[in-house]
Design a protein around this motif. Structure first.
Motif, PDB file in Angstrom:
ATOM      1  N   SER A  39      -3.865  17.499  -4.194  1.00  0.00           N
ATOM      2  CA  SER A  39      -3.787  16.546  -3.088  1.00  0.00           C
ATOM      3  C   SER A  39      -3.861  15.097  -3.538  1.00  0.00           C
ATOM      4  O   SER A  39      -3.545  14.183  -2.764  1.00  0.00           O
ATOM      5  N   GLY A  40      -4.309  14.873  -4.746  1.00  0.00           N
ATOM      6  CA  GLY A  40      -4.412  13.534  -5.309  1.00  0.00           C
ATOM      7  C   GLY A  40      -4.656  13.649  -6.795  1.00  0.00           C
ATOM      8  O   GLY A  40      -4.913  14.747  -7.317  1.00  0.00           O
ATOM      9  N   ARG A  72       4.126  10.842  -4.232  1.00  0.00           N
ATOM     10  CA  ARG A  72       3.903  12.163  -3.647  1.00  0.00           C
ATOM     11  C   ARG A  72       2.444  12.403  -3.279  1.00  0.00           C
ATOM     12  O   ARG A  72       2.149  13.116  -2.301  1.00  0.00           O
ATOM     13  N   VAL A  73       1.527  11.873  -4.067  1.00  0.00           N
ATOM     14  CA  VAL A  73       0.092  11.990  -3.784  1.00  0.00           C
ATOM     15  C   VAL A  73      -0.557  10.659  -4.139  1.00  0.00           C
ATOM     16  O   VAL A  73       0.001   9.876  -4.926  1.00  0.00           O
ATOM     17  N   PRO A  74      -1.737  10.368  -3.591  1.00  0.00           N
ATOM     18  CA  PRO A  74      -2.420   9.133  -3.971  1.00  0.00           C
ATOM     19  C   PRO A  74      -2.895   9.165  -5.421  1.00  0.00           C
ATOM     20  O   PRO A  74      -3.327  10.207  -5.929  1.00  0.00           O
ATOM     21  N   ILE A  75      -2.808   8.004  -6.070  1.00  0.00           N
ATOM     22  CA  ILE A  75      -3.329   7.825  -7.426  1.00  0.00           C
ATOM     23  C   ILE A  75      -4.594   6.989  -7.344  1.00  0.00           C
ATOM     24  O   ILE A  75      -4.567   5.836  -6.897  1.00  0.00           O
ATOM     25  N   LEU A  76      -5.714   7.582  -7.734  1.00  0.00           N
ATOM     26  CA  LEU A  76      -6.977   6.867  -7.843  1.00  0.00           C
ATOM     27  C   LEU A  76      -7.249   6.577  -9.315  1.00  0.00           C
ATOM     28  O   LEU A  76      -6.740   7.285 -10.194  1.00  0.00           O
ATOM     29  N   VAL A  99      -3.190   0.907  -7.275  1.00  0.00           N
ATOM     30  CA  VAL A  99      -3.892   2.181  -7.128  1.00  0.00           C
ATOM     31  C   VAL A  99      -4.392   2.306  -5.697  1.00  0.00           C
ATOM     32  O   VAL A  99      -4.594   1.311  -4.998  1.00  0.00           O
ATOM     33  N   GLU A 100      -4.608   3.525  -5.266  1.00  0.00           N
ATOM     34  CA  GLU A 100      -4.948   3.770  -3.871  1.00  0.00           C
ATOM     35  C   GLU A 100      -6.425   4.052  -3.657  1.00  0.00           C
ATOM     36  O   GLU A 100      -6.848   4.386  -2.545  1.00  0.00           O
TER      37      GLU A 100
END
Length: 303
Positions: A39-40, A72-76, A99-100
C-alpha cells in the motif's frame, strides 16, 4: 491529511559491491513490491541504512523510488538525524523533493527524556507540512514515545501515525485506551503482526515484505478479514524468518534473504559487513526452509 493503512515495507537500499547506490536494483525492488500489492513504500528507514548515506545519496534514493513508483503508491522517507536543526532542515528538503510523508526517528545522538522527546517531534511537525509517522523503537534507540508523550503531541495535526516497535504487543491497546483513534497505529515488528492487527493496528511497516511481498500482503489481508486459521497457518510458516527482522543485524539478514529469494544484491555499507560463517549459514538455512515450505503451500486468495 492521509489515510495510511496496509503494508508499507521498510525498503532496503541496494548497493553495489563498492558501496555505491545501485539505482536499477532499487527501482526493480520497488516495482516488485508494488506489483505484489503493498500500500506504500518507505525508503531510507533504518533498514535502508539511512544514517550511513550522504544527503546527495538520500536524494538519489528518493528520486529513483518516485520514478519507479510512478504515483502508484505513496513514497515515505525515513528521517534520521542527530540535531533538531538538521532534522527540521531535512524535513523541509524532503518536502521539496515531493515525498508524501516522513517516518521520523528520535534524535540519533542522545537518549532524550519524555519532555525532550515531545519537543523533538513538535518542532519537527512545525518544520514542514508533511504527515509524520513516529518511529518508536526504544529497544534500538533507548527512547520510548509512550502514550503519555503521544498525548502531548495530539495537538500537532501533521503527526498522524505511530510505528509501534516496543516489542510489547500490549502497547497497541494502551495507545487506543489513552488516545482512541487519534493516531494510525502500524505494527513495526514482523513477528507480532497477527497479534497487532487483532488489537487494532491498521498497518504494518515490514522488513521481510522485501523478501516475500505477496505472502506478507496476503497475511495482512487475511488478518484484516478475520480469517484466523488461514492467517495463522501462513504466519507460523513465516515466523522463523520474521524473527530475523528483530535482530541487531537485520540489515544484513534481510539483504541476504532478498539475495537468496530473488537475487538482489546483499552488499552493505560499513561499519556493517556481509555475513560469514555460522551466522550466514543460520540465515541461509532459515530462508531455505521457508522457501521449501512455501513450495508446498497454497497461498489463500484474500478478498
Amino acid at each position: 491529511m492521509n489515510n495510511w493503512t496496509g503494508v508499507f515495507p521498510a525498503v532496503t537500499t541496494k548497493l553495489n559491491q563498492d558501496g555505491s547506490i545501485n539505482v536499477q536494483a532499487n527501482q526493480s525492488a520497488i516495482d516488485r513490491l508494488i506489483a505484489n500489492g503493498v500500500s506504500g513504500v518507505i525508503v531510507l528507514p533504518m533498514l535502508g541504512e539511512n544514517a550511513c548515506l550522504t544527503p546527495s545519496e538520500k536524494e538519489l534514493v528518493i528520486r529513483s523510488a518516485q520514478e519507479a513508483a510512478g504515483g502508484r503508491v505513496p513514497i515515505l522517507s525515513g528521517l534520521a538525524e542527530i540535531t533538531q536543526a538538521d532534522a527540521n532542515f531535512r524535513a523541509r528538503e524532503f518536502e521539496k523533493l515531493g515525498v508524501e510523508g516522513l517516518m521520523a526517528f528520535p534524535t540519533l545522538g542522545y537518549k532524550s527524556d519524555a519532555r525532550e522527546t515531545a519537543e523533538w517531534y513538535k518542532s519537527l511537525a512545525r518544520a514542514s507540512g508533511l504527515p509524520i509517522m513516529i518511529y518508536n523503537n526504544p529497544i534500538a534507540y533507548g527512547v520510548d514515545v509512550t502514550p503519555r508523550v503521544l498525548q502531548e503531541l495530539a495537538d500537532s495535526p501533521t503527526i498522524v501515525a505511530v510505528k509501534e516497535e516496543t516489542g510489547d504487543v500490549r502497547r497497541v491497546t494502551d495507545m487506543y485506551v489513552a488516545l482512541g483513534n487519534r493516531y494510525q497505529i502500524f505494527c513495526g515488528v514482523d513477528d507480532q503482526v497477527v497479534e497487532s492487527v487483532a488489537l487494532g493496528a491498521v498497518g504494518w511497516v515490514s522488513g521481510m515484505t522485501n523478501v516475500w511481498p505477496k505472502e506478507c500482503v496476503t497475511l495482512f489481508n487475511l488478518c484484516n478479514q478475520g480469517r484466523k486459521d488461514e492467517a495463522l497457518q501462513l504466519y507460523r510458516l513465516l515466523t522463523p524468518a520474521f524473527h530475523l527482522d528483530t535482530h541487531v543485524k537485520l540489515v544484513q539478514y534481510i539483504k541476504l534473504s532478498e539475495s537468496l529469494v530473488y537475487g538482489a544484491p546483499e552488499w552493505v555499507r560499513g561499519p556493517r559487513l556481509p555475513l560469514v560463517g555460522d551466522e550466514r549459514e543460520f540465515v541461509t538455512r532459515t530462508i531455505k526452509d521457508a522457501i521449501k515450505q512455501l513450495e508446498n503451500y497454497s497461498l489463500p486468495q484474500a478478498a
